[in-house]
Design an enzyme around this catalytic site. Structure first.
Site, PDB file in Angstrom:
ATOM      1  N   SER A 143      -1.545 -12.083   1.663  1.00 46.17           N
ATOM      2  CA  SER A 143      -1.343 -12.314   3.088  1.00 46.17           C
ATOM      3  C   SER A 143      -1.801 -13.729   3.416  1.00 46.17           C
ATOM      4  O   SER A 143      -2.593 -14.328   2.672  1.00 46.17           O
ATOM      5  CB  SER A 143      -2.172 -11.301   3.895  1.00 46.17           C
ATOM      6  OG  SER A 143      -2.245 -11.643   5.263  1.00 46.17           O
ATOM      7  N   TYR A 156      -9.577  -5.782   6.154  1.00 44.67           N
ATOM      8  CA  TYR A 156      -8.262  -6.162   5.640  1.00 44.67           C
ATOM      9  C   TYR A 156      -8.285  -7.589   5.103  1.00 44.67           C
ATOM     10  O   TYR A 156      -7.770  -7.860   3.996  1.00 44.67           O
ATOM     11  CB  TYR A 156      -7.225  -6.030   6.756  1.00 44.67           C
ATOM     12  CG  TYR A 156      -5.811  -6.386   6.348  1.00 44.67           C
ATOM     13  CD1 TYR A 156      -5.010  -5.469   5.688  1.00 44.67           C
ATOM     14  CD2 TYR A 156      -5.278  -7.637   6.637  1.00 44.67           C
ATOM     15  CE1 TYR A 156      -3.704  -5.778   5.318  1.00 44.67           C
ATOM     16  CE2 TYR A 156      -3.976  -7.963   6.277  1.00 44.67           C
ATOM     17  CZ  TYR A 156      -3.202  -7.033   5.617  1.00 44.67           C
ATOM     18  OH  TYR A 156      -1.916  -7.360   5.253  1.00 44.67           O
ATOM     19  N   SER A 159     -10.014  -7.704   1.837  1.00 43.02           N
ATOM     20  CA  SER A 159      -9.198  -7.111   0.769  1.00 43.02           C
ATOM     21  C   SER A 159      -8.116  -8.069   0.300  1.00 43.02           C
ATOM     22  O   SER A 159      -7.801  -8.128  -0.897  1.00 43.02           O
ATOM     23  CB  SER A 159      -8.580  -5.791   1.244  1.00 43.02           C
ATOM     24  OG  SER A 159      -7.484  -5.990   2.137  1.00 43.02           O
ATOM     25  N   LYS A 160      -7.541  -8.835   1.218  1.00 40.77           N
ATOM     26  CA  LYS A 160      -6.471  -9.744   0.830  1.00 40.77           C
ATOM     27  C   LYS A 160      -7.015 -10.979   0.123  1.00 40.77           C
ATOM     28  O   LYS A 160      -6.326 -11.573  -0.728  1.00 40.77           O
ATOM     29  CB  LYS A 160      -5.630 -10.118   2.052  1.00 40.77           C
ATOM     30  CG  LYS A 160      -4.797  -8.950   2.585  1.00 40.77           C
ATOM     31  CD  LYS A 160      -3.870  -8.380   1.515  1.00 40.77           C
ATOM     32  CE  LYS A 160      -2.968  -7.276   2.037  1.00 40.77           C
ATOM     33  NZ  LYS A 160      -2.048  -6.750   0.993  1.00 40.77           N
TER      34      LYS A 160
END
Length: 262
Positions: A143, A156, A159-160
């Site tokens: 991302s 998030y 995690s990316k």
């Protein structure tokens, strides 16, 4: 069109959005796709949309957060097609929460799918590629938040960042590189996917929310998933044979602007 004829592999999170667009782009280029998701209804629709394309899409229900289900999916590709040539890690979860309000449960839920699930797909996919001795391509959907941050998406975002680190670690593993196995990451911005549509729908004025997000982009719109899927297809194909360890940003110029209203 880039050719992926004769290639078989796995696309996770393929019941809609970018996963579906990727499965269809690969099948259109002649690849055979095992499409994996927890959502069987969505997978069946993806497979139906692929009818008549040069390649095939086979729907398989499964959860990337379950190690044994990942191993079984990789094995299914080998049994169905003889060899696995690519994996596309697209399955992902997102929870919108202020950093200070993020819970352990939020963190674990995001990590289970976005990090551990991606790790298992990469690990068992690479092992299958080594068995086939035909090289292979690992494509991880990261991302723009792999290289930036959002205070409402702490778990998030983290995690990316991890997905990008995982990709680069695989790319510099010489036993894999010498065997022709490559790993690359695609870093999309906002796309017109169910996840983003749900974000808009949560606002009092969904259309205004969409306009505000689009206004941050120099192109003044968010991406169609097919535009990102075309980049994934290139990375799967042999045309990208010397692309390894890359982080390809597909964000319509978002990250190039110092100020979002530039």
């Amino acid at each position: 069109m880039t050719s992926c004829a004769g290639m078989a592999g796995l696309v996770t999170g393929a019941s809609g959005g970018l996963g579906r667009a990727t499965a269809l782009a690969l099948a259109a280029a002649g690849a055979d796709v095992l499409a994996l998701s927890r959502n069987m209804d969505g997978l069946s629709e993806t497979a139906a949309l692929a009818e008549g394309l040069a390649g095939s899409v086979i729907a398989r229900q499964g959860d990337v957060g379950d190690e044994e289900q990942v191993r079984a999916a990789i094995k299914a590709v080998e049994q169905q097609f003889g060899a696995l040539r690519y994996v596309v890690n697209n399955a992902g979860r997102q929870i919108e929460r202020d950093f200070l309000e993020t819970t352990n449960e939020d963190w674990d839920e995001i990590d289970r799918t976005n990090v551990r699930g991606a790790f298992w797909v990469c690990k068992y996919g690479a092992q299958a590629m080594l068995r086939a001795r035909t090289g292979g391509s690992i494509v991880n959907i990261a991302s723009v938040l792999s290289v930036s941050a959002d205070p409402m998406l702490t778990a998030y975002t983290t995690s990316k960042h991890a997905v990008l680190g995982l990709t680069r670690s695989i790319a510099v593993t010489r036993s894999l590189a010498r065997s022709g196995i490559r790993a690359n990451a695609v870093l999309p911005g906002d796309m017109d996917t169910p996840m983003v549509q749900q974000y808009f729908a949560a606002h009092d004025d969904p259309e205004e929310a969409r306009r505000q997000v689009a206004s941050a982009y120099p192109v003044e719109r968010i991406a169609d998933p097919a535009e990102v899927a075309n980049v994934v297809r290139f990375l799967v194909s042999d045309e990208s044979s010397f692309v390894n360890g890359a982080a390809i940003v597909v964000d319509g110029g978002l990250g190039a602007a110092l100020y979002t209203n530039a």
